[in-house]
Enzyme design. Structure first.
Site, short mmCIF file in Angstrom:
data_model
loop_
_atom_site.label_atom_id
_atom_site.label_comp_id
_atom_site.label_asym_id
_atom_site.label_seq_id
_atom_site.Cartn_x
_atom_site.Cartn_y
_atom_site.Cartn_z
N ASN A 162 0.78 -1.24 0.00
CA ASN A 162 0.00 0.00 0.00
C ASN A 162 0.81 1.29 0.00
OD1 ASN A 162 0.77 -0.51 2.65
ND2 ASN A 162 -1.09 0.38 3.51
N TYR A 163 2.04 1.23 0.53
CA TYR A 163 2.98 2.37 0.40
C TYR A 163 4.28 1.75 -0.13
CZ TYR A 163 0.08 5.57 3.19
OH TYR A 163 -0.94 6.37 3.65
N LYS A 185 12.85 -7.05 -0.17
CA LYS A 185 11.80 -7.88 -0.80
C LYS A 185 10.54 -7.02 -0.86
CE LYS A 185 8.58 -11.12 -1.33
NZ LYS A 185 7.65 -10.18 -1.98
N THR A 188 4.82 -8.22 -4.00
CA THR A 188 4.79 -8.51 -5.44
C THR A 188 4.03 -7.41 -6.17
OG1 THR A 188 5.06 -10.86 -5.10
CG2 THR A 188 3.99 -10.20 -7.14
N ASP A 223 9.87 -17.42 3.05
CA ASP A 223 10.41 -18.22 4.15
C ASP A 223 11.92 -18.43 3.98
OD1 ASP A 223 7.91 -18.37 5.14
OD2 ASP A 223 7.61 -20.53 4.81
N GLU A 258 5.55 -4.33 11.85
CA GLU A 258 4.44 -3.37 11.83
C GLU A 258 3.31 -4.06 11.09
OE1 GLU A 258 4.29 -0.77 13.52
OE2 GLU A 258 6.36 -0.12 13.83
N CYS A 292 -2.90 0.88 7.02
CA CYS A 292 -2.92 0.16 8.29
C CYS A 292 -3.51 1.05 9.37
CB CYS A 292 -1.52 -0.29 8.67
SG CYS A 292 -0.37 1.05 8.89
N THR A 293 -3.26 2.35 9.23
CA THR A 293 -3.73 3.29 10.26
C THR A 293 -5.13 3.84 9.96
OG1 THR A 293 -2.50 4.95 9.07
CG2 THR A 293 -1.45 4.08 11.03
N GLU A 385 -10.11 -6.63 10.31
CA GLU A 385 -9.61 -5.51 9.51
C GLU A 385 -10.06 -5.69 8.06
OE1 GLU A 385 -5.40 -5.67 8.39
OE2 GLU A 385 -5.27 -3.53 8.80
N ARG A 445 0.28 7.57 10.63
CA ARG A 445 1.66 7.23 10.99
C ARG A 445 2.51 8.48 11.10
NH1 ARG A 445 5.66 5.48 6.97
NH2 ARG A 445 3.87 5.42 5.60
N1 LIG Z 1 1.40 -1.36 10.81
C1 LIG Z 1 1.88 -0.91 9.67
O1 LIG Z 1 2.82 -0.11 9.64
C2 LIG Z 1 1.30 -1.33 8.37
C3 LIG Z 1 0.60 -2.52 8.25
N2 LIG Z 1 0.11 -2.90 7.02
C4 LIG Z 1 -0.69 -4.11 6.95
O2 LIG Z 1 -0.34 -4.84 5.77
C5 LIG Z 1 -1.48 -5.51 5.25
C6 LIG Z 1 -1.63 -5.19 3.78
O3 LIG Z 1 -0.45 -5.39 3.09
P1 LIG Z 1 -0.15 -6.72 2.26
O4 LIG Z 1 0.95 -6.38 1.29
O5 LIG Z 1 -1.42 -7.28 1.71
O6 LIG Z 1 0.40 -7.68 3.41
P2 LIG Z 1 1.02 -9.16 3.30
O7 LIG Z 1 1.23 -9.59 4.71
O8 LIG Z 1 0.23 -10.00 2.41
O9 LIG Z 1 2.43 -8.94 2.57
C7 LIG Z 1 3.43 -8.11 3.10
C8 LIG Z 1 4.77 -8.52 2.55
O10 LIG Z 1 5.13 -9.81 3.04
C9 LIG Z 1 5.51 -10.63 1.96
N3 LIG Z 1 5.30 -12.04 2.33
C10 LIG Z 1 4.24 -12.83 2.13
N4 LIG Z 1 4.46 -14.07 2.64
C11 LIG Z 1 5.69 -14.05 3.18
C12 LIG Z 1 6.49 -15.00 3.84
N5 LIG Z 1 6.09 -16.25 4.07
N6 LIG Z 1 7.72 -14.64 4.25
C13 LIG Z 1 8.17 -13.40 4.04
N7 LIG Z 1 7.47 -12.44 3.41
C14 LIG Z 1 6.24 -12.76 2.98
C15 LIG Z 1 4.66 -10.14 0.83
O11 LIG Z 1 5.14 -10.58 -0.41
P3 LIG Z 1 4.11 -10.91 -1.62
O12 LIG Z 1 3.46 -9.63 -1.96
O13 LIG Z 1 5.01 -11.42 -2.66
O14 LIG Z 1 3.14 -11.94 -1.10
C16 LIG Z 1 4.82 -8.64 1.04
O15 LIG Z 1 6.07 -8.21 0.57
C17 LIG Z 1 -2.64 -5.02 6.09
O16 LIG Z 1 -2.96 -5.97 7.07
C18 LIG Z 1 -2.10 -3.76 6.75
O17 LIG Z 1 -2.76 -3.42 7.93
C19 LIG Z 1 0.27 -2.13 5.92
C20 LIG Z 1 0.96 -0.96 6.00
C21 LIG Z 1 1.48 -0.44 7.22
O1 LIG Z 2 0.36 1.52 5.56
C1 LIG Z 2 -0.06 2.41 6.22
O2 LIG Z 2 -1.19 2.46 6.53
C2 LIG Z 2 0.87 3.54 6.51
O3 LIG Z 2 1.86 3.13 7.39
C3 LIG Z 2 0.05 4.66 7.02
O4 LIG Z 2 0.70 5.83 6.82
P1 LIG Z 2 -0.12 7.17 7.06
O5 LIG Z 2 -0.95 6.96 8.27
O6 LIG Z 2 0.92 8.21 7.29
O7 LIG Z 2 -0.95 7.37 5.86
#
Ligand SMILES: NC(=O)C1=CN([C@@H]2O[C@H](COP(=O)(O)OP(=O)(O)OC[C@H]3O[C@@H](n4cnc5c(N)ncnc54)[C@H](OP(=O)(O)O)[C@@H]3O)[C@@H](O)[C@H]2O)C=CC1
Ligand SMILES: O=C(O)[C@H](O)COP(=O)(O)O
Length: 483
Positions: A162-163, A185, A188, A223, A258, A292-293, A385, A445
């Site tokens: 998402n970012y 990494k 994708t 992994d 995070e 996420c926020t 969520e 954030r």
């Molecule tokens: N707290 C925070 O700061 C934030 C949290 N998020 C959270 O992220 C989620 C959305 O993002 P999303 O990209 O869908 O999240 P995912 O958990 O699906 O993927 C995050 C990353 O992990 C990789 N990944 C997947 N499986 C593995 C594994 N087994 N080992 C290592 N890496 C792996 C993904 O690769 P691939 O894409 O290739 O599967 C991607 O690069 C939401 O739940 C959101 O709340 C988002 C932004 C900020």
């Molecule tokens: O992925 C997210 O949600 C970001 O970490 C949030 O960043 P922002 O709250 O500054 O938009």
């Protein structure tokens, strides 16, 4: 803005300082969420290539760590300049790949350059300390402890979709400034944006091997990367289930996670409604709630619930819905699976008796902004969520009940409290289990130099520029024993 993605590029992986085709011979097609077609291909990097990248990273890191902090900073400042110079191209990549509005994508690039420059300055101003031995009973002035910060080695940076630029750079910049090498990494869906960002770092002249970009499905190489003995620290942002899985795979190395959230907005009966409505709208619906926020539930005092719901409905119906190319607030979700997930949460709540106020309309992966009132604790929407534009309203009788429901969640990323009585707001804020509580403002954030952390299923460790620098380095203590 016309999209010109008719020429499909096959992007190379950045391995040991060279742009290379993977020996796997395999590529992954990247689908645009709003164009609903393939916009390019990225390499599916192999495990052998991961081994080589990590080994090159260790070699390059040794020399990098001997450079002065300001010399490292020069590379990063040039990276920030390159990002700004190419902001339009990178923003277009973000827009095409993850469907973020063009202006927001541009802001993400500029914010990233600012974050990199601030990281350089912060690292330049972080000093060690000297401790005198006589500060402890029985100690001696002749014993002097010198405490410096030392790099950890090779940092694995894993970013979400998402970012794709900002959340990657917020790991890469502090890792490099602390004297580490990096294996990056990207998500994708976010790889092309990540590649564009690393092209800028390459142009800035980063020494070869110091950073490699390993594109490939997390489920295939994730992994392997996480368990790799050559990785000395992992900084991960993504979903809670992926984070939990990863924390089981990684053993005895520092880990910053995070993860997801279910940020509540607690609206007390004395809230300034103008402030609450504006903050909730912005907090819940920007980028279709794919933050996420994002505010993901509203816990409102029943005495002001009708007014809040009426005003939110009016604002939601004014939101622009459609293409990121015209900066619509509500854009198609990252993929059809995500839209199905959100739809199921809506359907479950409505089946169990919640009230649809507005929305619940869908075109493929475009979910219209949806407000659902009278959500109760037996509904998934109260706890899960969505990562989409649906906002549940849970009516409460008093602040205590709001706090209780807020804290029943498995998540603890952020929360907002709206009240015009600062003592009351503070009292509520201090009882909410979350990394950060915003009083009279939306959950977010930024600014990026604030500590950013989630507790419970929302994470482990702290980000934010200063804390990221700390987490990517360790104390090195040298004790002088003088004659
Ligand atoms: N707290 C925070 O700061 C934030 C949290 N998020 C959270 O992220 C989620 C959305 O993002 P999303 O990209 O869908 O999240 P995912 O958990 O699906 O993927 C995050 C990353 O992990 C990789 N990944 C997947 N499986 C593995 C594994 N087994 N080992 C290592 N890496 C792996 C993904 O690769 P691939 O894409 O290739 O599967 C991607 O690069 C939401 O739940 C959101 O709340 C988002 C932004 C900020
Ligand atoms: O992925 C997210 O949600 C970001 O970490 C949030 O960043 P922002 O709250 O500054 O938009």
């Amino acid at each position: 803005m016309a999209s010109n993605v008719s020429e499909l590029t096959t992007y190379m992986a950045y391995l040991e300082g060279e742009w290379k085709k993977s020996s796997s011979g395999e590529t992954i097609a990247i689908q645009s969420p709003y164009l609903r077609k393939t916009i390019g291909y990225v390499q599916a990097v192999t495990q052998d290539e991961v081994d080589e990248a990590i080994s090159a990273a260790h070699k390059a890191q040794k020399e990098w760590a001997t450079l002065s902090v300001s010399a490292r900073g020069d590379y990063l400042d040039r990276w920030a300049d390159e990002l700004v110079n190419n902001s339009e191209e990178i923003a277009k990549a973000i827009m095409h790949e993850v469907g973020k509005g063009f202006k927001d994508a541009q802001k993400e690039v500029v914010r990233t350059a600012d974050l990199i420059r601030y990281t350089v300055q912060e690292a330049l101003h972080m000093h060690g300390e000297a401790l005198k031995g006589d500060g402890f009973p029985g100690g001696d002035q002749k014993k002097i402890g010198i405490v410096e910060r030392a790099p950890l080695g090779v940092v694995l940076a894993i970013a979400p979709f998402n970012y794709p630029v900002n959340l990657a750079a917020s790991k890469i910049a502090p890792a490099l400034m602390s004297g580490n090498a990096v294996i990056f990494k990207p998500a994708t869906q976010g790889s092309i944006s990540g590649i564009k960002m690393i092209e800028a770092l390459d142009k800035a002249g980063l020494p070869k091997g110091l950073l490699s970009l390993t594109t490939g499905r997390g489920s295939v190489i994730g992994d392997y990367l996480v368990e790799h003995k050559g990785i000395n620290m992992i900084s991960f942002t993504g979903g809670s289930s992926t984070g939990r899985h990863l924390s089981k795979q990684a053993t005895m190395i520092p880990l910053v996670l995070e993860l997801g959230g279910k940020d509540p907005a607690i609206v007390c009966e004395d809230a300034n409604m103008d402030v609450a409505v504006k903050s909730i709208m912005n907090g819940a619906f920007s980028y279709s709630g794919q933050r996420c926020t994002a505010i993901k539930r509203v816990l409102v005092n029943e005495n002001v619930a009708d007014e809040l719901v009426t005003r939110l409905k009016a604002e939601i119906e004014k939101l622009s819905v459609g293409s990121p190319e015209v900066d619509s607030t509500i854009v198609p979700l990252i993929d059809d699976k995500s839209a199905d997930f959100v739809q199921n949460l809506i359907d479950d709540a409505l089946t169990k008796g919640a009230t649809l106020v507005t929305g619940n309309k869908r075109e493929n992966n475009l979910i219209y902004p949806t407000l659902i009132d009278n959500v109760t604790e037996d509904m998934d929407l109260a706890w899960i969520e969505p990562f989409g534009p649906v906002l549940p309203i849970i009516r409460v009788k008093a602040d205590d009940e709001a706090i209780e429901i807020a804290n029943k969640s498995e998540y603890g990323l952020q929360a907002s409290v709206f009240s015009q009585d600062i003592d009351r707001a503070l009292a509520v804020a201090r009882q909410v289990e979350a990394g950060t509580v915003q009083i009279n403002g939306r959950t977010e954030r930024g600014p990026d130099h604030f500590p950013f952390l989630g507790i419970k299923s929302s994470g482990m460790g702290v980000q934010g520029i200063h804390h990221s620098l700390l987490s990517m380095s360790r104390e090195r203590v040298t004790v002088l024993n003088l004659k």
